[in-house]
Structure formats: C-alpha cells, structure tokens
Write an enzyme that holds these catalytic residues in place. Structure first.
Site, PDB file in Angstrom:
ATOM      1  N   CYS B 162       0.797  -1.228   0.000  1.00 41.64           N
ATOM      2  CA  CYS B 162       0.000   0.000   0.000  1.00 41.64           C
ATOM      3  C   CYS B 162       0.830   1.280   0.000  1.00 41.64           C
ATOM      4  O   CYS B 162       0.275   2.379   0.028  1.00 41.64           O
ATOM      5  CB  CYS B 162      -0.970  -0.030   1.166  1.00 41.64           C
ATOM      6  SG  CYS B 162      -2.002  -1.522   1.083  1.00 41.64           S
ATOM      7  N   HIS B 292      -2.919   8.236   5.992  1.00 44.35           N
ATOM      8  CA  HIS B 292      -3.098   6.905   5.412  1.00 44.35           C
ATOM      9  C   HIS B 292      -4.468   6.398   5.878  1.00 44.35           C
ATOM     10  O   HIS B 292      -5.238   5.899   5.081  1.00 44.35           O
ATOM     11  CB  HIS B 292      -1.957   5.984   5.843  1.00 44.35           C
ATOM     12  CG  HIS B 292      -1.986   4.657   5.174  1.00 44.35           C
ATOM     13  ND1 HIS B 292      -2.034   4.522   3.821  1.00 44.35           N
ATOM     14  CD2 HIS B 292      -1.995   3.391   5.673  1.00 44.35           C
ATOM     15  CE1 HIS B 292      -2.064   3.229   3.500  1.00 44.35           C
ATOM     16  NE2 HIS B 292      -2.036   2.527   4.606  1.00 44.35           N
ATOM     17  N   GLU B 303      -0.627   5.547  13.397  1.00 43.86           N
ATOM     18  CA  GLU B 303      -0.400   6.744  12.584  1.00 43.86           C
ATOM     19  C   GLU B 303      -0.696   8.008  13.394  1.00 43.86           C
ATOM     20  O   GLU B 303       0.047   8.992  13.306  1.00 43.86           O
ATOM     21  CB  GLU B 303      -1.277   6.722  11.315  1.00 43.86           C
ATOM     22  CG  GLU B 303      -1.000   7.910  10.404  1.00 43.86           C
ATOM     23  CD  GLU B 303      -1.821   7.907   9.117  1.00 43.86           C
ATOM     24  OE1 GLU B 303      -2.802   7.137   9.024  1.00 43.86           O
ATOM     25  OE2 GLU B 303      -1.468   8.683   8.204  1.00 43.86           O
ATOM     26  N   LYS B 321     -10.215   7.816   2.570  1.00 42.56           N
ATOM     27  CA  LYS B 321     -10.611   6.431   2.289  1.00 42.56           C
ATOM     28  C   LYS B 321     -12.081   6.170   2.644  1.00 42.56           C
ATOM     29  O   LYS B 321     -12.657   5.205   2.158  1.00 42.56           O
ATOM     30  CB  LYS B 321      -9.678   5.461   3.017  1.00 42.56           C
ATOM     31  CG  LYS B 321      -8.265   5.451   2.411  1.00 42.56           C
ATOM     32  CD  LYS B 321      -7.343   4.472   3.078  1.00 42.56           C
ATOM     33  CE  LYS B 321      -6.004   4.353   2.355  1.00 42.56           C
ATOM     34  NZ  LYS B 321      -5.118   5.526   2.544  1.00 42.56           N
ATOM     35  N   HIS B 326      -9.988   1.882   0.534  1.00 44.37           N
ATOM     36  CA  HIS B 326      -8.535   1.758   0.514  1.00 44.37           C
ATOM     37  C   HIS B 326      -8.158   1.147  -0.833  1.00 44.37           C
ATOM     38  O   HIS B 326      -8.411  -0.031  -1.080  1.00 44.37           O
ATOM     39  CB  HIS B 326      -8.073   0.876   1.673  1.00 44.37           C
ATOM     40  CG  HIS B 326      -6.577   0.831   1.832  1.00 44.37           C
ATOM     41  ND1 HIS B 326      -5.721   1.457   0.950  1.00 44.37           N
ATOM     42  CD2 HIS B 326      -5.793   0.238   2.776  1.00 44.37           C
ATOM     43  CE1 HIS B 326      -4.472   1.240   1.344  1.00 44.37           C
ATOM     44  NE2 HIS B 326      -4.487   0.508   2.447  1.00 44.37           N
ATOM     45  N   PHE B 384       2.018  -3.154   4.030  1.00 45.25           N
ATOM     46  CA  PHE B 384       2.494  -4.435   4.565  1.00 45.25           C
ATOM     47  C   PHE B 384       4.002  -4.534   4.374  1.00 45.25           C
ATOM     48  O   PHE B 384       4.558  -4.002   3.411  1.00 45.25           O
ATOM     49  CB  PHE B 384       1.844  -5.597   3.806  1.00 45.25           C
ATOM     50  CG  PHE B 384       0.504  -6.009   4.334  1.00 45.25           C
ATOM     51  CD1 PHE B 384      -0.169  -5.257   5.272  1.00 45.25           C
ATOM     52  CD2 PHE B 384      -0.090  -7.180   3.885  1.00 45.25           C
ATOM     53  CE1 PHE B 384      -1.407  -5.652   5.762  1.00 45.25           C
ATOM     54  CE2 PHE B 384      -1.334  -7.584   4.350  1.00 45.25           C
ATOM     55  CZ  PHE B 384      -1.992  -6.824   5.284  1.00 45.25           C
TER      56      PHE B 384
END
Lengths: 266, 403
Positions: B162, B292, B303, B321, B326, B384
């Site tokens: 991502c 994010h 975050e 998002k 996402h 990831f």
C-alpha cells in the site's frame, strides 16, 4: 546522461550450482568446473522461530544473499537502505492462494495473504536485519535485475548513501510454471557505495545503451542467465569474479540496455 | 531535494472519473462505497468499485494486456487530456527521456484467479487464453501504459503493497536528478480481486460498514480500486501560481511485523520527518495532512501517534478512504492527486463516515470540509512489510508564502 558511478563493497550469490560468492566466483571464472545442480536454499538466518516457519523460498534466498553481501562489506545491514528486485515474488504462495480461491472454500490463511505481497522478502529482510531505512521494491518482468540496479545506482549517486541491492527469483509450481518457466531459484546481493573505501572491490560506471546484452558463450551459465530474470546479472558477476577491467552490457528493456564499465579496486 | 512540478495529473476511483467528478464528490462529501456485489464474492462488506471498467477495450495491438487492472489504467489515462499531455512531453524531451514508474499491489491477479477455475480437468493446465506476462506479472501495468503512451524511457513497477504508488515519486525523482530522464509518468493502479477481498477478510481487517477512519468505533477497511497518474517534470523558470509541486519525500521501514504497524508508528515518524527535511519545511508549514487512515484500530492508532509526535495535534487532517475505500497500491497516487486538488482549491476534504473522532489518536481530524489557505500538504502511505512513504506537495513556487 551523466554516468552513474558506484563502488562494490560486497557480493552475495546463490543459484543453480552456486552456493555462495566465495565458492561460486571461481566457478564463474572457469566455467569448465561449473556443474549445474538444483539451487540449495539455507534456513533463514536472523528471524525469530515463528517468522522462520512462515517464510518461503524467496525469503530464504533474499536473506542468504543479503547477509553474505553485507558481511563482506563490513557494513551493518541495519543501516543500509535496500532495493529488492524480483519478477514474480513468492510463486508457491501465489499458487496456493489461487488454488484456495478456485475451491469451494475460499478461506485464506492470514499468513498466506501477508506473504503474497511482492515486498514480502523485503519486509522479512528488514525484520531479520533490523533495517529501518527505505526499502524500494521493483519489478520489470525479465528486466527486473536492471530495473533494480538502476533504482539502486540512482539512490547511491543522488542521495549519496550506501545501498544493498537484492535481486531474487524463484520458480512457480505448475500450472503457472508452464506459463512462466523459471527453472530454479537465483539470487544476487550487491552492497554499493558512493565513494571508494579501503575495502572496495570494484568501481562500476553505468549508462543506458542501444547495444545488445552480453551473453555467456559456450557456457552452461548462459541458459541460467537467459531463463531466470535475476541471473541477467551474470555477465556483471563474471567480470567481478575475474577481477579484471572491462565493459559489460546487462539486459534491460526492448528499447535499451545498461552498459557498465567495471574497474577492479584491488 | 530539488522540487519537481506535476505538469498534469488525473485520477479515477469510485468517486469519479477524472478531476472534475473527483472534486465534485469531495466538495459534496460523497462516498463511492457500496455493498459488495463484485464477481462471485460472498462477503458482507462495502467496496469502492469503479463503474464501467469492463467496458474498456484495449487497443488491438495491446490485447495481450487485457485484464481489469489495465482496463482501469486505460480508463484513467483517457481522462483530463492526460495522454495528450504525456505526448507533448515526449515530443519535447524525446521518448527515451520520459520514464514511467507505476505502483500496484496485485496487478491483474484476477485473471489468474479466474484461470485457476478453468484448469484442464485432466492435466491441471491453465487455459491457453491466459497471458501471464500481460496480466499477472506485476510489471504488466507499466508495460501496458508505456506502450499505450508510446514511451521508450526507463520503466519499473514499484510493488511494496500500500505504499507502492507513493514511492514511485521517489524512484522518478532519483532518475530525474541523476539525469537519466527529463520527465516521468508516475502513478498507481490497483483493481478489485478475490485475493485482497478474501485476504484482508482472513486477517479480520475488513469492516462490514463503510470504513470509518479515526472513529472510536472503527473496525476495518473498505477495499477500493483506482488509477491515478501524474506527469513529473523539472520546475520551469516561470511557474503558474496554481501549479502543484513535489517538495519532499520520506521513506522508511518499520522492521517490525509483516502485517501490523509498529504500535508507536516508529517508521511512519521517520518517513514524515524525512519528508519535512527534504522539503526544507517545518511542521508549522504543513496546512493539511492526508492521512493513510485505513480505518483499522491498530493502523490509525499508530499513525495518529506518529502524526502527533511529528506535527503536533493542530494540523488539520483526514483520510479520504471513507470516500474512495482503501485502493491499496493505487492509494499513494490517488491521494497525491487529492492533495493537488486540495492545494489548488484551498479545500481540506472531510473524512467521511466518521462520527466521533478517537481522542487517543491526537489528530485534528476533519469531520466537515474546511476552506482556508492550503500552501503545503503532506500525504502518508504505509504498507504491509512495514513500508512507509510520506510526500509533501506545495502550490506555486515554494508554496505561496514566498509570492
């Protein structure tokens, strides 16, 4: 374009009949002593047991060549930004996911899923090496080694930092193997620095070129080079193994290749 | 770093095709998330599906690339005159001097998933029609777009989950500073597939409801799909005051866990600090942060801690998002384009679906659209494998404070 100049500080190698750089380099120099055998992947070093059990071939390969290259360089792997280049990532894991998704029970294993990302080996490397700098993960099909090399070279030259380049590919099981017949695992690790050091092995100066990629004539290594994307590095590795100055052209895209002047430092 | 200008940009996601529709959706606070009815998927969740993707027909000479991911790429490339802008740049600099660096996480894996359902009962072989190179391989989307745009320069796909299409800005910047190229097409394309829908479900990271980033009750992501592109060039001697520039990039690794962020947001913090440093800016210079903000409890918490540590708790921020879902490997590029619109429009878009902001996250999270001067924005993308990237964009020459 400006030539890209870097110094090689460490090399890691693992491939068919090539168990590491120390024992593999003489076989590259004298191809008559080279015997092609299935690649032997060692257990992954540096990972906690729980993580170790979860790792596939590509992670073992990346860790092996990464630790060999950084050990030779004398640099701490924790401090090095990495570039990871691979055409296909973990082919076995991908196959297992596709099998499950085509079955009546589509429940995936969470581990399978998080190992499916192309940057899984880069992620495990960062955990095993404790490496917190940036990690750039690229793919360019058969051009993946050159794409990774250019990514690493530009990082070394522009950001004036040492970089660990890892290029790794493994085979797919059937039925994907027929569609993408990579015959065996091959990995190379290169520690590259912006300035010459006492321990530097060679200076590399790269440019883009129209010239065709070098082959390895009259050698069983040519079949390895031509069939495994990461093994497109072999003409460069041969020159480094011979410790002689010269010019090599590495396979890249249909429109251009990467020319490299190699000058040994010792 | 030497700033670069986004000469042209475009985005297509579930909230709209191209900039006009995307901006209208942001202004109207419209989400594109809807109950999942994708393919044969039987999961109780919401997704951000782009309508009309399968109506796209690839050019005759590029049929080997036919898959949902490349159809989505083409749909997006056709918006906002983007292809014409790239052609103009290619004629100016030369086709070999324009690179292409695109991010994706799953490429055209949907084709492989479908091909596995049609294996030969006797041999197990995949159908003859299955094209590995054109659809499955991660390079497929850059290979396709490079040919569709008639470019001959360096090319790569960045495939770090991502963070992929945020990190392409870094690859392009290094190539340009090294003098290998004069311009670069950067972007991200990721499309719906069973691997991510069932995969995130297996990790129990998917919400049943439209995702609610930074909400006290957030319980997972909504998966979306998108394609977004930008043309990067060096900053010319005269720059339009509305031009969007790339000012800073920070990249780091968590070195912690494959699918969970470091709880204190260690890597996120490093990426944000490095982005500020390379931009030559201080935390006070950032007017808006596009988080994010995936909507999972652990991601938003990590975050939030990192943002509070680096920027303090006064910088307005939101995750878009809730509107787009996402979009995984396309999220960095999509959110870069949203940041560009924020700069040009002085619009700080609200985070949708969120009702009660989690006070422990320490972020000034926007529940309503806010108007006000936006000179510098930060965009976060984390993936990831602990792969983190923060980008900083500005408007006009060095943001508008110097004008």
């Amino acid at each position: 374009m400006t030539p890209l100049t870097v110094y090689v500080e460490g090399i890691g190698l693992l491939g068919p009949g090539l168990n590491d750089w120390a024992s593999g380099a003489p076989l590259l120099v004298d191809a008559s002593s080279y015997v092609r055998q299935a690649t032997v992947l060692p257990a992954p070093a540096g990972l906690p047991p729980a993580e170790r059990r979860r790792t596939g071939e590509i992670v073992k390969l990346a860790l092996a060549v990464g630790f060999e290259a950084t050990a030779r360089s004398g640099m701490s792997p924790a401090t090095l930004p990495t570039v990871f280049a691979s055409s296909g990532g973990d082919g076995h894991n991908c196959h297992e996911i596709c099998l499950t998704l085509a079955s009546d029970d589509r429940q995936l294993s969470p581990t399978r899923f998080h190992n499916s990302v192309h940057n899984a080996a880069a992620g495990y490397w960062s955990i095993a090496a404790g490496a917190t700098p940036s990690s750039n993960v690229v793919c360019a099909y058969d051009a993946s080694f050159a794409a990774g090399l250019l990514e690493a070279l530009t990082q070394v030259v522009v950001d004036r930092t040492a970089v660990l380049l890892l290029a790794c590919d493994v085979s797919y099981p059937e039925p994907l193997h027929t569609k993408r017949p990579i015959p065996d695992a091959f990995g190379v690790g290169l520690v590259l620095t912006p300035g010459r050091r006492e321990s530097s092995l060679a200076r590399l100066t790269a440019t883009l070129t129209n010239a065709p990629a070098d082959r390895i004539p009259d050698s069983p290594l040519e079949a390895v080079r031509a069939s495994i994307p990461a093994a497109r590095s072999l003409p460069l590795l041969l020159r480094l193994a011979r410790r002689e100055a010269g010019h090599v052209v590495i396979d890249y895209l249909e429109t251009q290749r990467v020319a490299i002047e190699v000058a040994p430092c010792r | 770093m030497t700033p670069l200008v986004l000469t042209h940009f475009t985005a297509t996601s579930c909230i709209g095709r191209g900039l006009h529709e995307t901006l209208a959706a942001l202004k109207e606070r419209r989400t594109g998330l809807a109950p999942c009815a994708f393919e044969s998927v039987e999961l109780d969740t919401h997704i951000g599906e782009v309508p009309g993707v399968d109506g796209e027909r690839l050019p005759d000479g590029l049929q080997e690339f036919d898959c949902r991911n490349n159809r989505l790429a083409q749909l997006a490339l056709r918006q906002d005159g983007f292809m014409a802008a790239v052609e103009k740049s290619a004629r100016r600099w030369g086709r070999r001097r324009v690179g292409i660096f695109l991010g994706t996480s799953t490429s055209g894996i949907l084709e492989t998933e479908l091909a596995y359902r049609h294996r030969d009962p006797a041999t197990g072989a995949l159908p003859d029609s299955f094209q590995y190179r054109g659809t499955h391989n991660a390079f497929s989307v850059a290979d396709f777009a490079r040919q569709a745009l008639n470019l001959e320069g360096p090319a790569a796909v960045v495939c770090s989950a991502c963070s992929s299409s945020a990190k392409v800005f870094g690859s392009a910047r290094r190539m340009m500073e090294a003098g290998l190229i004069d311009a670069a097409v950067v972007g991200g394309v990721d499309s719906l597939c069973l691997t991510t829908l069932y995969g995130f479900h297996s990790l129990q990271l998917v919400s049943r409801l439209p995702c609610r980033p930074f909400d006290v009750t957030r319980d997972g992501i909504s998966i979306g799909e998108a394609a977004a592109f930008a043309l990067l060039e060096r900053v010319p001697a005269t720059l339009d005051s509305n031009a969007v520039t790339l000012l800073g990039i920070g990249e780091s690794s968590d070195a912690y866990h494959m699918s969970s962020p470091h709880p204190e947001g260690r890597g996120a913090r490093t990426a944000m600090l490095q982005a500020l440093e390379t931009a030559g800016l201080t935390p006070q210079d950032i007017d808006y942060i596009n988080l994010h903000g995936t909507g999972t409890p652990s991601n938003d918490s990590a975050e939030g801690r990192a943002v509070a540590a680096v920027l303090g708790s006064k910088v307005p921020g939101s995750s878009t998002k809730g509107a787009t879902g996402h979009t995984l490997g396309a999220a960095g590029a999509l959110e870069a384009v949203i940041c560009a619109l924020a700069l040009q429009q002085d619009l700080m878009p609200a985070g949708l679906n969120t009702r009660e902001v989690d006070p422990t996250t320490g972020v000034d999270y926007l529940l309503e659209n806010r108007r006000g001067r936006v000179a510098h924005v930060m965009s976060n993308s984390f993936g990831f494998g602990g792969s983190n990237c923060s980008l900083i964009f500005g408007r006009g020459r060095r943001g508008r404070r110097d004008e």
